[in-house]
Write an enzyme that holds these catalytic residues in place. Structure first.
Site, PDB file in Angstrom:
ATOM      1  N   LYS A  85      42.663  40.768  47.578  1.00 20.73           N
ATOM      2  CA  LYS A  85      41.308  40.785  47.016  1.00 20.73           C
ATOM      3  C   LYS A  85      40.837  42.226  46.839  1.00 20.73           C
ATOM      4  O   LYS A  85      40.971  43.033  47.764  1.00 20.73           O
ATOM      5  CB  LYS A  85      40.383  40.050  48.002  1.00 20.73           C
ATOM      6  CG  LYS A  85      39.104  39.510  47.403  1.00 20.73           C
ATOM      7  CD  LYS A  85      38.384  38.687  48.468  1.00 20.73           C
ATOM      8  CE  LYS A  85      37.152  38.029  47.929  1.00 20.73           C
ATOM      9  NZ  LYS A  85      37.425  36.978  46.965  1.00 20.73           N
TER      10      LYS A  85
ATOM     11  N   LYS B 224      31.410  39.825  48.895  1.00 19.63           N
ATOM     12  CA  LYS B 224      31.418  38.522  49.582  1.00 19.63           C
ATOM     13  C   LYS B 224      30.817  38.656  50.987  1.00 19.63           C
ATOM     14  O   LYS B 224      30.021  37.826  51.422  1.00 19.63           O
ATOM     15  CB  LYS B 224      32.851  37.992  49.664  1.00 19.63           C
ATOM     16  CG  LYS B 224      32.939  36.526  50.019  1.00 19.63           C
ATOM     17  CD  LYS B 224      34.321  35.987  49.706  1.00 19.63           C
ATOM     18  CE  LYS B 224      34.409  34.499  49.830  1.00 19.63           C
ATOM     19  NZ  LYS B 224      35.651  33.949  49.288  1.00 19.63           N
TER      20      LYS B 224
ATOM     21  N   GLU C 207      44.860  32.529  51.808  1.00 25.24           N
ATOM     22  CA  GLU C 207      44.456  31.289  51.116  1.00 25.24           C
ATOM     23  C   GLU C 207      45.474  30.969  50.021  1.00 25.24           C
ATOM     24  O   GLU C 207      45.782  31.827  49.192  1.00 25.24           O
ATOM     25  CB  GLU C 207      43.072  31.466  50.491  1.00 25.24           C
ATOM     26  CG  GLU C 207      42.589  30.211  49.762  1.00 25.24           C
ATOM     27  CD  GLU C 207      41.248  30.417  49.068  1.00 25.24           C
ATOM     28  OE1 GLU C 207      40.240  29.937  49.601  1.00 25.24           O
ATOM     29  OE2 GLU C 207      41.215  31.067  48.008  1.00 25.24           O
TER      30      GLU C 207
ATOM     31  N   SER D 178      35.193  43.173  45.790  1.00 24.12           N
ATOM     32  CA  SER D 178      34.938  41.732  45.974  1.00 24.12           C
ATOM     33  C   SER D 178      34.800  41.377  47.456  1.00 24.12           C
ATOM     34  O   SER D 178      34.018  40.498  47.813  1.00 24.12           O
ATOM     35  CB  SER D 178      36.063  40.882  45.404  1.00 24.12           C
ATOM     36  OG  SER D 178      36.302  41.202  44.094  1.00 24.12           O
TER      37      SER D 178
ATOM     38  N   LYS E 228      54.745  35.485  48.286  1.00 26.29           N
ATOM     39  CA  LYS E 228      55.146  35.290  46.874  1.00 26.29           C
ATOM     40  C   LYS E 228      56.643  35.007  46.802  1.00 26.29           C
ATOM     41  O   LYS E 228      57.083  34.091  46.113  1.00 26.29           O
ATOM     42  CB  LYS E 228      54.818  36.548  46.051  1.00 26.29           C
ATOM     43  CG  LYS E 228      53.463  36.467  45.366  1.00 26.29           C
ATOM     44  CD  LYS E 228      53.337  37.392  44.182  1.00 26.29           C
ATOM     45  CE  LYS E 228      53.384  38.842  44.545  1.00 26.29           C
ATOM     46  NZ  LYS E 228      53.005  39.749  43.479  1.00 26.29           N
TER      47      LYS E 228
END
Ligand code: 0O2
Length: 204
Positions: free
Chosen positions: A45, A53, A137, A49, A18
């Site tokens: 994440k 996934k 990602e 989740s 960031k």
């Protein structure tokens, strides 16, 4: 599985990336140049989740680090479609991570209507045990694509992935409208840029 220990390097990677990506935006600002980056966000994440996934794809929990590529996720939001490709080019030229894969969902959107450019990187994080290379990602998209995606994501959450067909169709139409908006804005891009320069000069 101790999630706090497992996720710590991912949190560090998100924090570092960031700062680095926001730094690109700042550099354009310092040089009074048009920034292809409007804003940058990042997140680790959520555990639910990740598990969901992994289950959906029947992944071996020991292989999660290789298979779930977006545990560390960064999002770069750009004003115009061309800016997305400029940002991707700048990322390719960096030496602080390796690009493993690029997925262009702009020309070829997903069935849902989703558009975005995804870059999967291998990023080295320095830990107290030495260097750890992990996947992250980077999603690059326009403001209009982002507006669509965050709303579609909330609706998907609301309907637990079983969205009524009527809403799915509305969303597909909305995705096309967002894409047309991007196209129109690109056509008047030069005018917008000049207006921003005048505004900046007046502010200075
Ligand atoms: P979250 O909650 O954002 O973390 P696959 O599932 O195989 O099609 P894969 O390998 O997960 O794809 O990667 P892909 O397709 O590049 O998608 C990764 C992320 O892109 C998703 O993470 C979303 O953030 C975003 N994305 C992809 N498709 C859609 C879509 O149709 N709508 C929206 N709103 N976002 C999308 P997660 O884990 O699905 O979700």
């Amino acid at each position: 599985m101790n999630w706090d220990i497992f996720l710590a390097p991912y949190a560090q990677a998100v924090d570092e990336l960031k700062i680095k990506l926001k730094g690109m935006r700042k550099q354009f600002d310092y040089e009074s140049r048009h920034s292809p980056i409007e804003f940058v966000t990042g997140r680790v994440k959520p555990i639910t989740s990740i598990v969901e996934k992994a289950r959906r794809r029947e992944l071996n929990m020991n292989k999660m680090e290789e298979e779930v590529q977006d545990i560390a996720g960064l999002r770069v939001v750009c004003p115009f479609v061309d800016d997305i490709y400029d940002v991707a080019k700048m990322l390719r030229e960096r030496s602080d991570f390796n690009i493993l894969e690029e997925k262009d969902y702009i020309d070829k959107n997903k069935d849902s209507g989703y558009r975005s450019y995804h870059i999967i990187i291998e990023y080295p994080v320095e830990t107290i045990y030495g260097q750890k290379k992990l996947l992250a990602e980077i999603q690059i998209r326009t403001l209009a694509m982002n507006f669509w995606a965050i709303n579609e994501h909330s609706l998907n959450y609301k309907y637990s992935g079983k969205m009524p067909e009527e809403i799915q169709n509305r969303l597909k139409n909305a995705a096309e409208a967002a894409f047309r908006l991007d196209e129109e804005m690109s056509k008047i891009r030069q005018e917008i840029r000049e207006a921003q320069q005048v505004f900046r000069r007046k502010k200075d």
